[in-house]
Motif scaffolding. Structure first.
Motif, mmCIF file in Angstrom:
data_model
loop_
_atom_site.group_PDB
_atom_site.id
_atom_site.type_symbol
_atom_site.label_atom_id
_atom_site.label_comp_id
_atom_site.label_asym_id
_atom_site.label_seq_id
_atom_site.Cartn_x
_atom_site.Cartn_y
_atom_site.Cartn_z
ATOM 1 N N GLU A 252 0.345 -1.499 -0.278
ATOM 2 C CA GLU A 252 0.378 0.159 0.257
ATOM 3 C C GLU A 252 0.822 1.300 -0.231
ATOM 4 O O GLU A 252 0.464 1.923 0.478
ATOM 5 N N GLN A 253 2.231 1.222 -0.047
ATOM 6 C CA GLN A 253 2.948 2.261 -0.425
ATOM 7 C C GLN A 253 3.964 2.375 -1.272
ATOM 8 O O GLN A 253 4.243 3.086 -1.440
ATOM 9 N N VAL A 254 3.309 1.717 -2.329
ATOM 10 C CA VAL A 254 4.743 1.742 -3.178
ATOM 11 C C VAL A 254 2.818 1.595 -4.400
ATOM 12 O O VAL A 254 2.212 2.073 -4.441
ATOM 13 N N SER A 255 3.833 2.309 -5.779
ATOM 14 C CA SER A 255 2.934 2.261 -6.973
ATOM 15 C C SER A 255 3.434 1.248 -8.014
ATOM 16 O O SER A 255 4.518 0.800 -8.157
ATOM 17 N N ALA A 256 2.615 1.196 -8.549
ATOM 18 C CA ALA A 256 2.908 -0.227 -9.552
ATOM 19 C C ALA A 256 4.288 1.050 -10.469
ATOM 20 O O ALA A 256 4.506 1.992 -10.348
ATOM 21 N N GLY A 257 4.228 -0.014 -11.790
ATOM 22 C CA GLY A 257 6.101 0.039 -12.511
ATOM 23 C C GLY A 257 5.469 2.088 -13.105
ATOM 24 O O GLY A 257 4.544 2.355 -13.604
ATOM 25 N N VAL A 258 6.526 2.316 -13.397
ATOM 26 C CA VAL A 258 6.391 3.455 -13.897
ATOM 27 C C VAL A 258 7.129 3.180 -15.551
ATOM 28 O O VAL A 258 7.687 2.299 -15.298
ATOM 29 N N GLY A 259 6.214 4.737 -15.815
ATOM 30 C CA GLY A 259 6.926 4.236 -17.236
ATOM 31 C C GLY A 259 8.272 5.414 -16.725
ATOM 32 O O GLY A 259 8.023 6.811 -16.830
ATOM 33 N N ASN A 260 8.812 5.119 -17.658
ATOM 34 C CA ASN A 260 10.236 6.011 -18.421
ATOM 35 C C ASN A 260 10.680 6.898 -18.386
ATOM 36 O O ASN A 260 9.960 7.618 -19.086
ATOM 37 N N LEU A 261 11.302 7.856 -19.010
ATOM 38 C CA LEU A 261 12.171 9.351 -19.540
ATOM 39 C C LEU A 261 12.447 9.521 -20.032
ATOM 40 O O LEU A 261 13.450 8.328 -20.191
ATOM 41 N N ARG A 262 12.850 10.630 -20.723
ATOM 42 C CA ARG A 262 14.182 10.414 -21.500
ATOM 43 C C ARG A 262 14.319 11.496 -22.013
ATOM 44 O O ARG A 262 13.583 12.839 -20.971
ATOM 45 N N VAL A 263 15.783 12.278 -22.014
ATOM 46 C CA VAL A 263 16.207 13.578 -22.151
ATOM 47 C C VAL A 263 16.841 13.556 -23.354
ATOM 48 O O VAL A 263 17.297 12.164 -24.252
ATOM 49 N N VAL A 264 16.755 14.773 -24.036
ATOM 50 C CA VAL A 264 16.968 15.336 -25.714
ATOM 51 C C VAL A 264 17.854 16.398 -25.999
ATOM 52 O O VAL A 264 17.497 16.922 -24.573
#
Length: 597
Positions: free
Chosen positions: A382-394
Motif C-alpha cells: 500500500e506504499q508503492v506504485s505499480a511500474g513507472v514509465g521511464n523518462l527520456r532526455v533530448v
C-alpha cells in the motif's frame, strides 16, 4: 603549507530539541535561498526552468546537514559523495583545502552523478578551522563531449569521450582566481556564454550559502550548530530504523530489464537485467544488486555506484518508508542513510570500473529505483506504485552565425497506480523531479517550435486504480540542426501490481520534412535533422494497480467522460456498462459476474 584544523562533530554534545529544530530550519532556509539565487542568476533553461540543480550544506566530513527542497534528488543527493571525492583527490595530489578556495568537481568515479553535473564547493572556516562546506551542483548543457550537448551522448566509448573531467580543480585558490582554468573551459565547450554563466551563478550561490552559515554561527556558536546537527542526524536515523523495524524480516527480490541498445546486433548491449534483493534484518536493510548485468564497457549506460546508485536506493527507501504525507517534514540529512547497506559487484552496471562511460546513467538508474520499489511491493504494497514509465532526455543543437546553440529537454514519464489513487500523469518520476520547460521559453530563445504537448490518447493501464498517462511531445526544427536522445522503456511494459494491467511502452519517431518517417529506438546518438523535420515522442504509460473489476464504476465513467477510453473499452477492461452517459448498474453487475466466472 599545512592544512587548517578540522572541526569534527562530537556526539557527546547535547542540545534541547527546540533549539535544534530552530537551527535545522535556519539551515534549510539557507539551502532554499541558495537554490532560489542560483535559479535567478542562471542563463540556461535546464537550471532556470527545469530546476536541474542541487544546493546543500555539509559538515567538515561531508555529512549532509540540509538540502534545497526545490532541487532534484539526483543533484542534491550526491553532494556528500562530491565532498568525499574532492578530499580523496586533493590528498592524492598532496594538496589541502584552505580559506578562499572554490573547488570544481565532476568525476563520476569520485562521487559525482555523471560528468555534466558539475559541482562548485566553497569551504567554510570558523576561527581558522574547517567547519562546513557550501555546495551547488547543476547539469550543464555541454562539457566538451564528442558531439554537441550533454544528453544523448549514447555512443561514448569511454570516460574520455564524454567531455572534460574536473577532479577537484581549484578555480579559485586562496581567493586567487585561476584564469587559465576558465579560459580552458571557454575554449573547449560549446555555448560557453551559457555554460560559464551558469557556473559563475553556482559559485555565487555557494558563496551566499557560506555567508549565511557564518551568520548563523555568529548567532548560535559553532558548538551549538554542531550539537544540533548531531541531534537531527540521530533523529532522522531513529525514524528510518523504526520504519525498517516495522517490516517483516526476510529477503524480497525483483528483476526488471532495461532496453540498453535495441538496435545493436550485440546481445550484450540490449535487454539487460537489473536485479534487486532487499534483506530486512531488525532495524537495518541491505540492498543487494548481485545478478545485475555486467557493465557495458564501451557504452555509457553504466551507473556510478556513488552518486547515482546509492542516491536511487536511498531516495526510494526514504520516500516509501518515511512518506511525508504521514511523517511530515523529516530532516534530510546523513542520518537517513546509516541503516542502509548497498552491495553491488565490481564490474556490473551498478558499479562500473573506470574508464567505463557513465554519462547516460539517468534512465538505468530510474529503472533500478523502480525495481527496488517492485521488491518492496511484496511487504508494503500500500506504499508503492505499480511500474513507472521511464523518462527520456533530448539534446537539440545547431549553429547560428557560427555560434552553437544547445537545448536540453527532459520528456516526462508517468507513475503506476497506487493504493487508493490513480497513477500520476505526465510527470518526472522517482529520482528526477525536474520541471518541464514552458513552451513560451523554448520558442522565444530557440529555433524550435512545439507543435503538440498533450496526454497520450490510448487507454491507460487498467486497474482498480489506473496507471498514469504519458505525454505526447512534438518538436519541429526551424533551422538545420541535430538531436540526440537517451531514454528507455521501448521494449518492456511497466509492471502491473496485484492484477493490474501492464503499462504501455514509449515510442519515438522522426517525421522528415520530405515526407519520410523513421522509427527510432530509445537511444539515439547524434542525428542530423533538417529545417522542418519533426521529432515525435510518446512517453510510457505506468502500470495499473489492483484488479480492474474492482474499480469504482463512477471512476470508470469519469475516465470515459474525460476521453481516456470509450464505452466499449469500459465494458471490455472494467466490466462497466455505460448507457446514455451514466452507469447501468444492473448490466455492470452482470458483466462483472460473467468476467469473474
Amino acid at each position: 603549507m599545512n592544512a587548517p584544523a578540522t572541526i569534527r562533530p562530537s556526539t557527546a554534545d547535547r542540545i534541547d530539541p527546540i533549539t535544534a529544530a530552530v537551527i535545522q530550519g535556519a539551515l534549510e532556509n539557507i539551502a532554499i535561498e541558495m537554490g532560489h539565487k542560483l535559479m535567478r542568476m542562471s542563463y540556461s533553461s535546464i537550471i532556470r526552468e527545469s530546476e536541474d540543480f542541487g544546493a546543500a550544506l555539509t559538515d567538515a566530513d561531508g555529512n549532509q546537514l540540509c538540502e534545497c527542497k526545490m532541487s532534484t534528488p539526483l543533484q542534491s543527493g550526491p553532494i556528500p559523495g562530491y565532498i568525499r571525492g574532492i578530499k580523496r583527490a586533493l590528498a592524492a595530489r598532496g594538496d589541502v583545502i584552505r580559506p578562499g578556495d572554490v573547488i570544481m568537481h565532476n568525476d563520476p568515479y569520485g562521487g559525482a552523478s555523471h560528468g555534466p553535473d558539475v559541482s562548485f564547493t566553497v569551504p567554510i572556516f570558523v576561527d581558522g578551522a574547517l567547519a562546513a562546506f557550501s555546495v551547488t551542483t547543476a547539469h550543464h548543457l555541454d562539457i566538451g563531449s564528442a558531439t554537441p550537448g550533454s544528453a544523448g551522448i549514447v555512443d561514448a566509448v569511454d570516460a574520455y569521450s564524454e567531455g572534460l573531467q574536473f577532479k577537484a580543480i581549484k578555480v579559485s585558490d586562496e581567493g586567487r582566481v585561476n584564469r587559465a582554468v576558465w579560459q580552458i573551459l571557454r575554449d573547449n565547450i560549446r555555448a560557453p556564454q551559457l555554460v560559464v554563466g551558469d557556473m559563475e551563478a553556482q559559485i555565487k550561490a555557494a558563496e551566499i550559502g557560506a555567508e549565511r552559515f557564518l551568520a548563523l554561527v555568529g548567532r548560535y556558536g559553532m558548538e551549538q550548530i554542531t550539537a544540533a546537527a548531531d541531534h537531527l542526524m540521530d533523529y532522522s536515523e531513529r525514524l528510518m530504523r523504526d520504519a525498517i523495524r516495522a517490516l517483516p524480516d526476510g529477503t524480497y527480490a525483483a528483476e526488471t530489464r532495461i532496453d540498453g541498445f535495441l538496435d545493436d546486433p550485440n546481445p550484450a548491449r540490449r535487454d539487460l537485467p537489473i536485479k534487486v534483493a532487499v534483506t530486512v534484518a531488525g532495524d537495518e536493510i541491505t540492498v543487494d544488486l548481485t545478478g545485475t548485468a555486467p557493465q557495458v564497457s564501451d557504452r555509457p549506460i553504466n551507473m556510478p555506484f556513488e552518486g547515482t546508485v546509492d542516491c536511487a536506493i536511498w531516495l526510494t527507501l526514504r520516500s516509501i518508508l518515511l512518506d511525508s504525507a504521514l511523517y511530515g517534514d523529516v530532516p534530510q540529512n546523513a542520518g537517513l542513510t546509516r541503516p542502509i547497506t548497498i552491495v553491488a559487484p565490481k564490474g556490473c552496471l551498478a558499479n562500473p570500473i573506470f574508464p567505463a562511460p557513465t554519462i547516460a546513467r539517468f534512465t538505468p538508474g530510474n529503472a533500478m529505483a523502480d525495481t527496488l520499489m517492485r521488491a518492496l511491493s511484496q511487504i508494503v504494497p500500500e506504499q508503492v506504485s505499480a511500474g513507472v514509465g521511464n523518462l527520456r532526455v533530448v539534446s537539440f543543437s545547431g549553429l547560428k552565425e557560427g555560434r552553437h546553440w544547445v537545448h536540453m529537454e527532459i520528456f516526462e514519464g508517468s507513475y503506476g497506480g497506487r493504493f487508493g489513487l490513480n497513477g500520476m500523469d505526465a510527470v518526472d518520476t522517482l529520482y528526477a523531479n525536474t520541471r518541464n520547460n514552458p513552451i513560451e521559453d523554448i520558442e522565444s530563445h530557440l529555433p524550435i517550435r512545439v507543435d503538440r504537448y498533450e496526454l497520450r490518447s490510448d487507454a491507460p493501464a487498467a486497474g482498480q486504480w489506473r496507471g498514469g498517462i504519458g505525454s505526447v511531445r512534438e518538436f519541429t526544427l526551424l533551422s538545420d540542426g541535430a538531436f540526440s536522445i537517451e531514454g528507455d522503456g521501448h521494449s518492456q511494459r511497466p509492471w502491473g501490481h496485484d492484477g493490474g494491467e501492464a503499462g504501455r511502452p514509449g515510442e519515438l519517431t522522426l517525421e522528415r520534412a520530405d515526407g519520410g518517417t523513421e522509427i527510432l529506438p530509445s537511444k539515439v546518438p547524434y542525428h542530423e535533422a533538417r529545417h522542418g523535420d519533426r521529432v515525435l515522442a510518446r512517453g510510457p504509460n505506468g502500470g495499473g494497480y489492483g484488479d480492474p473489476l474492482k474499480r469504482e464504476p463512477a471512476a470508470v465513467l469519469d475516465d470515459v467522460l474525460d476521453g481516456h477510453f470509450d464505452v466499449a473499452q469500459a465494458a471490455a477492461l472494467y466490466g462497466v456498462a455505460i448507457r446514455d452517459g451514466a452507469v447501468d448498474d444492473a448490466a455492470t453487475a452482470a458483466l462483472r459476474q460473467q468476467r469473474a466466472a
